[in-house]
Design an enzyme around this catalytic site. Structure first.
Site, short mmCIF file in Angstrom:
data_model
loop_
_atom_site.label_atom_id
_atom_site.label_comp_id
_atom_site.label_asym_id
_atom_site.label_seq_id
_atom_site.Cartn_x
_atom_site.Cartn_y
_atom_site.Cartn_z
N ASP A 197 41.14 42.66 45.58
CA ASP A 197 39.90 41.61 45.47
C ASP A 197 40.25 40.27 46.08
O ASP A 197 41.34 40.02 46.63
CB ASP A 197 39.33 41.43 44.16
CG ASP A 197 40.24 40.83 43.03
OD1 ASP A 197 40.97 39.80 43.42
OD2 ASP A 197 39.91 40.78 41.81
N HIS A 219 43.02 36.19 41.97
CA HIS A 219 42.08 35.81 41.02
C HIS A 219 40.97 35.01 41.49
O HIS A 219 40.39 34.12 41.03
CB HIS A 219 42.71 34.98 39.85
CG HIS A 219 42.12 35.35 38.30
ND1 HIS A 219 42.74 35.84 37.59
CD2 HIS A 219 41.18 34.55 37.87
CE1 HIS A 219 41.98 35.53 36.57
NE2 HIS A 219 40.85 35.06 36.74
#
Ligand SMILES: Cc1cc2nc3c(=O)[nH]c(=O)nc-3n(C[C@H](O)[C@H](O)[C@H](O)COP(=O)(O)O)c2cc1C
Length: 409
Positions: free
Chosen positions: A331, A300
């Site tokens: 990510d 996150h």
């Protein structure tokens, strides 16, 4: 002794390259940015401290984010020479449909607070460049307006499971009806992470006008002009709220969500389902067995658990255990096209860019997001050429060595 001569006008003429000055200041500003970090600097100059810090900040001591970026810097590329790289293709299929680049726009909440053009800017830019755009449950533009901004391209909807299940599923139905092709189910927010910058800044939704925010606003009049003269901030999926972001998240999120709920959500969605926020090899295997279409290795952007595993470090083992045919996305910490290429070489099918997108947005709205995509796409193609490959399929683990600055004892 150097022999000198008097310069002749004839010799000087070719050196004089005076261009007609352009009065498009935004264009000039963005054109000068050569990296995402350059966009970040422009963004910081133009955005009030509280929304800038909300975007840039991470949880607690922000160690997760720092380590994730460091991990991308701590690699060594291994190029092959004397290959014909006159042509390079940066696209392939992701979740059963084509993408022009191996990266897309990550879901982010409160986006119109960073720049009033918000999600529409991201969706337009994504459409122009042939990459997917993700809308967050906490987005500030409606599902239908995002679809209208990117009618032919790929839109993904990110779901947070709320305490109010009916409202969460009503959103899912709207996204499906609008033709969003992928549902990203975020699973790393059982409770909100401690974003200390927001607490220190007294950041709230909407931003409060206090003496210190007014002082901070003075050198950034355009942000406030935009903010105050455009449609007031509203959310894609919730009513008005006043309080800090952490309080809002905690009031909404359902900390009881488990694997059975994931199975149930999977059965509700007609398109592809991807689980975002996987942080261990075991969970990657478990989720893949449930039969969702892919996972995003992600912490996150360091905004939840601090000192969390570095997604890029998890990647090789997850690929080994789950299989290279399974769609593994990644990510956290990506700031350049070289980072994207490194992730693809180690087995990621796709990557998501959160802050890189928002730095572009804050630096210049839609034009800034365009510039970010241009910069990162250029870096992807250049890195591939310098590695001696023509296509993403040719990228292999042998092209990247992860150097071990941090290793388990
Ligand atoms: C300002 C901001 C807001 C975010 N909001 C969401 C969100 O609403 N839902 C979600 O799944 N992830 C959210 N994320 C996380 C991103 O989707 C992504 O995982 C993260 O930004 C990747 O790290 P990076 O910023 O280093 O690229 C947010 C990230 C940022 C920076």
């Amino acid at each position: 002794m150097t022999k000198r001569q008097i310069p002749k006008v004839r010799d000087l003429a070719p050196l004089m390259q005076f261009k007609k000055p352009s009065l498009d200041f935004k264009k000039n500003r963005l054109a000068k940015a050569q990296t995402v970090y350059d966009l970040r600097r422009i963004a910081q100059r133009r955005t009030p401290k509280a929304p800038f810090d909300y975007t840039e900040g991470a949880a607690e001591a922000e160690i997760s984010l720092g380590r994730a970026r460091q991990a991308f810097e701590d690699i060594e590329f291994s190029p092959s020479i004397l290959r014909d790289v006159s042509k390079v293709s940066t696209g392939w299929d992701v979740l059963g449909a084509p993408v022009a680049q191996p990266f897309g726009i990550a879901p982010t909440g409160f986006t119109r607070m960073m720049h009033t053009e918000g999600e529409i800017a991201g969706a337009h830019a994504a459409a122009r460049h042939g990459i997917p755009f993700s809308l967050s449950t906490m987005g500030t533009t409606s599902i239908e307006d995002v679809k209208a901004a990117n009618p032919l391209g790929r839109n993904w909807f990110q779901l947070y499971m709320w305490k109010d299940r009916d409202r969460s599923m009503a959103l899912v139905e709207r996204a499906a009806a609008a033709g969003f092709d992928t549902l990203l189910v975020t699973v790393d927010v059982p409770v909100a992470g401690a974003r200390l910058r927001d607490k220190r800044n007294g950041f709230s939704i909407p931003p409060q006008l206090t003496l210190s925010t007014i002082a901070n606003a003075l050198p950034r009049p355009w942000w406030w002009y935009d903010f105050l003269t455009t449609e007031p901030l509203s959310f894609a999926s919730l009513d008005r709220w006043s309080g800090t972001v952490g309080e809002l998240l905690d009031s909404m999120f359902d900390p009881t969500v488990d694997f059975a709920d994931l199975r149930w959500i999977r059965d509700q969605w007609p398109g592809k389902v991807v689980v975002k926020g996987i942080q261990s090899v075991d969970d990657a295997k478990k989720v893949a067995e449930i039969g969702v279409d892919g996972i995003v290795l992600s912490n996150h952007g360091g905004r939840q658990l601090d000192r969390a595993p570095i997604p890029f470090h998890l990647l090789p083992e997850v690929v080994r255990e789950v299989g290279s045919e399974y769609e593994i996305h990644l990510d956290t910490g990506i700031m350049s096209g070289a980072d994207v290429v490194a992730a693809v070489a180690l087995g990621a099918r796709f990557t998501l860019l959160g802050r890189a997108y928002l730095y572009g947005l804050m630096a210049g709205g839609e034009d800034g997001v365009d510039r970010m995509i241009e910069i990162v796409s250029g870096q992807v193609a250049r890195t591939m050429r310098l590695l001696g490959v023509n296509s993403l399929e040719e990228l292999e683990p042998r092209h990247v060595t992860q150097l071990t600055r941090l290793a388990p004892r």
